[in-house]
Design an enzyme around this catalytic site. Sequence first.
Site, PDB file in Angstrom:
ATOM      1  N   GLN A  78      32.196  38.472  36.197  1.00  0.00           N
ATOM      2  CA  GLN A  78      33.670  38.661  36.744  1.00  0.00           C
ATOM      3  C   GLN A  78      34.439  38.987  35.784  1.00  0.00           C
ATOM      4  O   GLN A  78      35.493  38.314  35.396  1.00  0.00           O
ATOM      5  CB  GLN A  78      34.019  37.596  37.736  1.00  0.00           C
ATOM      6  CG  GLN A  78      35.423  37.910  38.395  1.00  0.00           C
ATOM      7  CD  GLN A  78      35.045  38.579  39.705  1.00  0.00           C
ATOM      8  OE1 GLN A  78      34.069  38.503  40.410  1.00  0.00           O
ATOM      9  NE2 GLN A  78      36.022  39.614  39.993  1.00  0.00           N
ATOM     10  N   PHE A  79      34.266  40.162  35.319  1.00  0.00           N
ATOM     11  CA  PHE A  79      35.080  40.605  34.061  1.00  0.00           C
ATOM     12  C   PHE A  79      36.637  40.702  34.426  1.00  0.00           C
ATOM     13  O   PHE A  79      37.506  40.580  33.419  1.00  0.00           O
ATOM     14  CB  PHE A  79      34.705  41.933  33.702  1.00  0.00           C
ATOM     15  CG  PHE A  79      35.111  43.149  34.324  1.00  0.00           C
ATOM     16  CD1 PHE A  79      36.328  43.923  33.848  1.00  0.00           C
ATOM     17  CD2 PHE A  79      34.440  43.823  35.394  1.00  0.00           C
ATOM     18  CE1 PHE A  79      36.553  44.959  34.568  1.00  0.00           C
ATOM     19  CE2 PHE A  79      34.786  44.658  35.947  1.00  0.00           C
ATOM     20  CZ  PHE A  79      35.984  45.587  35.490  1.00  0.00           C
ATOM     21  N   THR A  80      36.906  40.821  35.829  1.00  0.00           N
ATOM     22  CA  THR A  80      38.355  41.118  36.001  1.00  0.00           C
ATOM     23  C   THR A  80      39.258  39.759  36.021  1.00  0.00           C
ATOM     24  O   THR A  80      40.464  39.525  36.080  1.00  0.00           O
ATOM     25  CB  THR A  80      38.415  41.466  37.504  1.00  0.00           C
ATOM     26  OG1 THR A  80      37.919  40.594  38.519  1.00  0.00           O
ATOM     27  CG2 THR A  80      37.926  42.933  37.915  1.00  0.00           C
TER      28      THR A  80
END
Length: 150
Positions: A78-80
């Site tokens: 989950q890069f966000t």
Amino acid sequence: MKAVIQRVKNSGVEIDGKTVSEISQGFMILLGVVEGDTEADADKFIKKVPVLRVFEDENGKMNLSCLDIGGEILVVSQFTLCADCSHGRRPSFTASAPPDKAERLYEYFVKELKASGIKKVLTGEFGADMKVSLINDGPVTIILDSKELK
């Protein structure tokens, strides 16, 4: 590294309409890798996550860990989680590690989590457009940042 850990009754990942991973009781973890993170950051999470006492004992107290209950874990990249929302209305993701480095540390985290004794550790697909479902138990949601852990 940043992680959102949710205590779940069950959780799953679907890609292109097909279920690719599904767990029962345990943790669903969203994992974000920040630029500058190393295996040492992942190791902090490995020491903490399997023994995090957030499952209820026979008295209804959160005294049991995922290891204690024989829980399962689903890890989703989950890069966000690395978003910077301090300016304007559009998040900046420049703090996220580059995909190749992030994937390497994500895979390292999963490998070490499997070695920790958790009976079942599954993943989504790194970089894919995933549909994540879960039944949050409690709800219990914990946010971890490796830079804040000892």
